[in-house]
Design a protein around this motif. Structure first.
Motif, PDB file in Angstrom:
ATOM      1  N   ASP A  72       0.858  -1.192   0.000  1.00 45.75           N
ATOM      2  CA  ASP A  72       0.000   0.000   0.000  1.00 45.75           C
ATOM      3  C   ASP A  72       0.890   1.237   0.000  1.00 45.75           C
ATOM      4  O   ASP A  72       1.786   1.366   0.842  1.00 45.75           O
ATOM      5  N   THR A 149      -2.572  -8.987  -7.605  1.00 46.90           N
ATOM      6  CA  THR A 149      -3.865  -8.343  -7.792  1.00 46.90           C
ATOM      7  C   THR A 149      -3.698  -6.865  -7.466  1.00 46.90           C
ATOM      8  O   THR A 149      -3.512  -6.488  -6.301  1.00 46.90           O
ATOM      9  N   GLU A 150      -3.747  -6.016  -8.491  1.00 42.16           N
ATOM     10  CA  GLU A 150      -3.644  -4.573  -8.296  1.00 42.16           C
ATOM     11  C   GLU A 150      -5.041  -4.033  -8.027  1.00 42.16           C
ATOM     12  O   GLU A 150      -5.960  -4.236  -8.819  1.00 42.16           O
ATOM     13  N   GLU A 151      -5.204  -3.333  -6.910  1.00 43.37           N
ATOM     14  CA  GLU A 151      -6.547  -2.968  -6.444  1.00 43.37           C
ATOM     15  C   GLU A 151      -6.870  -1.487  -6.562  1.00 43.37           C
ATOM     16  O   GLU A 151      -8.033  -1.104  -6.478  1.00 43.37           O
ATOM     17  N   ALA A 152      -5.849  -0.647  -6.712  1.00 43.46           N
ATOM     18  CA  ALA A 152      -6.098   0.790  -6.826  1.00 43.46           C
ATOM     19  C   ALA A 152      -4.945   1.445  -7.576  1.00 43.46           C
ATOM     20  O   ALA A 152      -3.816   0.937  -7.561  1.00 43.46           O
ATOM     21  N   ARG A 161      -2.105   0.168  -4.534  1.00 47.09           N
ATOM     22  CA  ARG A 161      -2.456  -0.874  -3.574  1.00 47.09           C
ATOM     23  C   ARG A 161      -2.533  -2.200  -4.315  1.00 47.09           C
ATOM     24  O   ARG A 161      -3.096  -2.288  -5.394  1.00 47.09           O
ATOM     25  N   ALA A 162      -1.909  -3.223  -3.715  1.00 36.58           N
ATOM     26  CA  ALA A 162      -1.859  -4.520  -4.395  1.00 36.58           C
ATOM     27  C   ALA A 162      -1.677  -5.642  -3.387  1.00 36.58           C
ATOM     28  O   ALA A 162      -1.171  -5.427  -2.278  1.00 36.58           O
ATOM     29  N   LYS A 163      -2.122  -6.831  -3.783  1.00 36.80           N
ATOM     30  CA  LYS A 163      -1.874  -8.051  -3.027  1.00 36.80           C
ATOM     31  C   LYS A 163      -1.027  -8.980  -3.881  1.00 36.80           C
ATOM     32  O   LYS A 163      -1.301  -9.147  -5.072  1.00 36.80           O
TER      33      LYS A 163
END
Length: 216
Positions: A72, A149-152, A161-163
């Motif tokens: 993040d 997984t890119e989230e933002a 933000r990513a996981k």
């Protein structure tokens, strides 16, 4: 206020990559320690059926570690970090992704060698990677796969933000040559594990059966 706190210092998990002949390793600490990790340990049994072969092992077990890290950029953007402001999480993601790539210098050198008709080319090796999760878990590993997984994103479409889910195959002395640094590293890990197992073991069957009996 003295600044003294009873809270223990939180150690960060990390992945460390060695790329010889470069003497300085690349250290990739987890921004936030994952809340959990899963491990699969599979016996490496000797082939054959019945008799003594039933209890014989051919080496250390095969172990796979699955862990998910959260990245993040919010805190860095809040303090106006210039690198994160310009690139978002690209540098952190690249540090992990390039563990699966051969070095570009080797790829270029091999292309040149092939174009001039050289039969032998340079081996394209992945870095020697170490997984650190506290003082009791320092393990040589091979990164098998990444799931990102890119989230933002920021206005420039940089991920903020990513996981990242990682599959790590633990390398033991059954996988490495004796001269490889990972050989001694894993052996030391096993010695620590055996010491821990001794601490946890009961001294007699009476602890589980209510009285001292002999099974053998």
């Amino acid at each position: 206020m003295t600044g003294y706190t009873r809270s223990p210092k939180l150690l960060k998990g990390a992945i460390v990559a060695f790329r010889p002949p470069v003497p300085i390793p690349s250290v990739i600490p987890f921004q936030f320690n994952p809340e959990s990790l899963s491990r699969t340990v599979e016996a490496r049994s000797a082939e054959g059926e019945g008799g003594a072969e039933t209890f014989r092992l051919s080496g250390a077990p095969k172990e796979t570690i699955k862990v998910e890290a959260v990245l993040d950029a919010a805190d860095d953007l809040e303090v106006q970090d210039p690198v994160v402001a310009a690139n978002g999480l690209h540098p952190r993601l690249a540090a992990l992704e390039t563990l699966l790539y051969p070095q570009s210098a080797t790829v270029i050198a091999n292309s040149i060698l092939m174009n001039i008709g050289t039969i032998e080319i340079l081996p394209m090796k992945s870095p020697f990677t170490v997984f650190i999760w506290g003082r009791h878990r320092i393990l040589p590993v091979k990164l098998s796969s990444l799931s990102i997984t890119e989230e933002a994103y920021d206005p420039n479409l940089n991920p903020i933000r990513a996981k990242v889910a990682m599959d790590l195959a633990v390398l033991s002395y059954s996988d490495l040559r004796m001269t490889h640094p990972g050989y001694a590293m894993f052996l030391a890990h096993q010695v620590v594990k055996e010491a821990m197992a001794t601490i946890a073991s009961a001294n007699s069957l009476g602890a589980v059966l209510g009285s001292d009996v002999s099974l053998l």
